[in-house]
Design a protein around this motif. Sequence first.
Motif, PDB file in Angstrom:
ATOM      1  N   GLY A   9       0.761  -1.200   0.169  1.00 15.23           N
ATOM      2  CA  GLY A   9      -0.040  -0.143  -0.131  1.00 15.23           C
ATOM      3  C   GLY A   9       1.064   1.311  -0.074  1.00 15.23           C
ATOM      4  N   GLY A  10       0.217   2.457   0.074  1.00 18.37           N
ATOM      5  CA  GLY A  10       1.022   3.685  -0.005  1.00 18.37           C
ATOM      6  C   GLY A  10       0.219   4.910  -0.749  1.00 18.37           C
ATOM      7  N   LEU A  11       0.838   5.949  -0.732  1.00 21.11           N
ATOM      8  CA  LEU A  11       0.161   7.129  -1.205  1.00 21.11           C
ATOM      9  C   LEU A  11       0.278   7.259  -2.635  1.00 21.11           C
ATOM     10  N   VAL A  12      -0.676   7.432  -3.563  1.00 20.82           N
ATOM     11  CA  VAL A  12      -0.361   7.305  -5.019  1.00 20.82           C
ATOM     12  C   VAL A  12      -1.564   8.304  -5.731  1.00 20.82           C
ATOM     13  N   GLN A  13      -1.183   8.630  -6.771  1.00 20.34           N
ATOM     14  CA  GLN A  13      -1.921   9.724  -7.737  1.00 20.34           C
ATOM     15  C   GLN A  13      -2.988   8.774  -8.401  1.00 20.34           C
ATOM     16  N   ALA A  14      -4.145   9.373  -8.491  1.00 16.05           N
ATOM     17  CA  ALA A  14      -5.154   8.973  -9.084  1.00 16.05           C
ATOM     18  C   ALA A  14      -4.687   8.603 -10.693  1.00 16.05           C
ATOM     19  N   GLY A  15      -5.113   7.257 -11.098  1.00 19.78           N
ATOM     20  CA  GLY A  15      -4.746   6.894 -12.529  1.00 19.78           C
ATOM     21  C   GLY A  15      -3.407   6.054 -12.394  1.00 19.78           C
ATOM     22  N   ILE A  93      -8.369   0.968   3.762  1.00 18.92           N
ATOM     23  CA  ILE A  93      -7.209  -0.220   4.221  1.00 18.92           C
ATOM     24  C   ILE A  93      -7.806  -1.343   3.638  1.00 18.92           C
ATOM     25  N   TYR A  94      -6.844  -2.072   3.064  1.00 18.61           N
ATOM     26  CA  TYR A  94      -7.031  -3.160   2.118  1.00 18.61           C
ATOM     27  C   TYR A  94      -6.716  -4.524   3.021  1.00 18.61           C
ATOM     28  N   TYR A  95      -7.456  -5.507   2.995  1.00 15.40           N
ATOM     29  CA  TYR A  95      -7.490  -6.534   4.120  1.00 15.40           C
ATOM     30  C   TYR A  95      -7.399  -7.905   3.089  1.00 15.40           C
ATOM     31  N   CYS A  96      -6.614  -8.766   3.472  1.00 11.33           N
ATOM     32  CA  CYS A  96      -6.803 -10.114   2.826  1.00 11.33           C
ATOM     33  C   CYS A  96      -7.163 -11.064   3.730  1.00 11.33           C
ATOM     34  N   ALA A  97      -7.648 -12.111   3.275  1.00  6.87           N
ATOM     35  CA  ALA A  97      -8.372 -13.050   4.330  1.00  6.87           C
ATOM     36  C   ALA A  97      -8.485 -14.493   3.670  1.00  6.87           C
ATOM     37  N   ALA A  98      -8.309 -15.475   4.625  1.00  3.67           N
ATOM     38  CA  ALA A  98      -8.395 -16.921   4.148  1.00  3.67           C
ATOM     39  C   ALA A  98      -9.529 -17.537   4.428  1.00  3.67           C
ATOM     40  N   ALA A  99     -10.067 -18.067   3.575  1.00  2.75           N
ATOM     41  CA  ALA A  99     -11.466 -18.922   3.648  1.00  2.75           C
ATOM     42  C   ALA A  99     -11.092 -20.432   3.939  1.00  2.75           C
ATOM     43  N   THR A 100     -11.611 -20.759   5.074  1.00  2.00           N
ATOM     44  CA  THR A 100     -11.709 -22.076   5.756  1.00  2.00           C
ATOM     45  C   THR A 100     -13.049 -22.897   5.312  1.00  2.00           C
ATOM     46  N   VAL A 101     -14.011 -22.384   4.635  1.00  2.00           N
ATOM     47  CA  VAL A 101     -15.280 -22.810   4.341  1.00  2.00           C
ATOM     48  C   VAL A 101     -15.367 -23.127   2.825  1.00  2.00           C
ATOM     49  N   GLN A 102     -15.815 -24.396   2.446  1.00  2.00           N
ATOM     50  CA  GLN A 102     -15.816 -24.540   0.717  1.00  2.00           C
ATOM     51  C   GLN A 102     -17.340 -24.417   0.497  1.00  2.00           C
ATOM     52  N   GLY A 121      -3.988  -5.594   7.372  1.00  2.00           N
ATOM     53  CA  GLY A 121      -4.370  -4.463   6.492  1.00  2.00           C
ATOM     54  C   GLY A 121      -3.146  -3.741   5.959  1.00  2.00           C
ATOM     55  N   THR A 122      -3.549  -3.060   4.800  1.00  2.00           N
ATOM     56  CA  THR A 122      -2.344  -2.105   4.275  1.00  2.00           C
ATOM     57  C   THR A 122      -3.225  -0.893   3.740  1.00  2.00           C
ATOM     58  N   GLN A 123      -2.754   0.306   4.103  1.00  2.00           N
ATOM     59  CA  GLN A 123      -3.359   1.552   3.805  1.00  2.00           C
ATOM     60  C   GLN A 123      -3.024   2.055   2.198  1.00  2.00           C
ATOM     61  N   VAL A 124      -4.125   2.136   1.425  1.00  2.00           N
ATOM     62  CA  VAL A 124      -3.927   2.909  -0.116  1.00  2.00           C
ATOM     63  C   VAL A 124      -4.463   4.212   0.055  1.00  2.00           C
ATOM     64  N   THR A 125      -3.780   5.121  -0.179  1.00  2.00           N
ATOM     65  CA  THR A 125      -4.469   6.477  -0.246  1.00  2.00           C
ATOM     66  C   THR A 125      -4.236   7.037  -1.630  1.00  2.00           C
ATOM     67  N   VAL A 126      -5.300   7.338  -2.127  1.00  2.00           N
ATOM     68  CA  VAL A 126      -5.292   7.852  -3.752  1.00  2.00           C
ATOM     69  C   VAL A 126      -5.846   9.375  -3.763  1.00  2.00           C
ATOM     70  N   SER A 127      -4.504  10.204  -4.252  1.00  2.00           N
ATOM     71  CA  SER A 127      -5.007  11.513  -4.133  1.00  2.00           C
ATOM     72  C   SER A 127      -5.374  12.105  -5.585  1.00  2.00           C
ATOM     73  N   SER A 128      -6.325  13.099  -5.611  1.00  2.00           N
ATOM     74  CA  SER A 128      -6.811  13.569  -6.823  1.00  2.00           C
ATOM     75  C   SER A 128      -5.854  14.374  -7.717  1.00  2.00           C
TER      76      SER A 128
END
Length: 128
Positions: A9-15, A93-102, A121-128
């Motif tokens: 994650g991080g601080l990025v520009q739109a596009g 904030i972007y999270y990954c997750a693991a499923a133990t149910v089929q 989680g990892t923060q993603v910030t998008v500036s315009s």
Amino acid sequence: QVQLVESGGGLVQAGDSLKLSCAASGRTFSPYAMGWFRQAPGKEREFVAVIRRSGGTTYYPDSVKGRFTISRDNAKNTVYLQIDSLKPEDTAIYYCAAATVQYYSTSAYSSDRAYAYWGQGTQVTVSS
């Protein structure tokens, strides 16, 4: 004990584009699916992508389809989320997750109830 650690994650520009990673470690671990969710300030957690262990089938909600791509490297126990054409509304904030149910239906993994393990989680910030 299973651990999921997100990065990228991080601080990025739109596009711009970003590729998030989620590394799994711990005991022998073979989840039925790995998912990505996000949570923006003041909003509920939102599903954005899933990839199944069997066959690598993926599923995305319409809101991100075409811009988000989930992939995996089984040898590295890592799942990735490529986000293209980032928009300010992708800030979360972007999270990954693991499923133990089929589930029979891949779309069923859009519910966070399918997941037993979550990363910090990892923060993603998008500036315009």
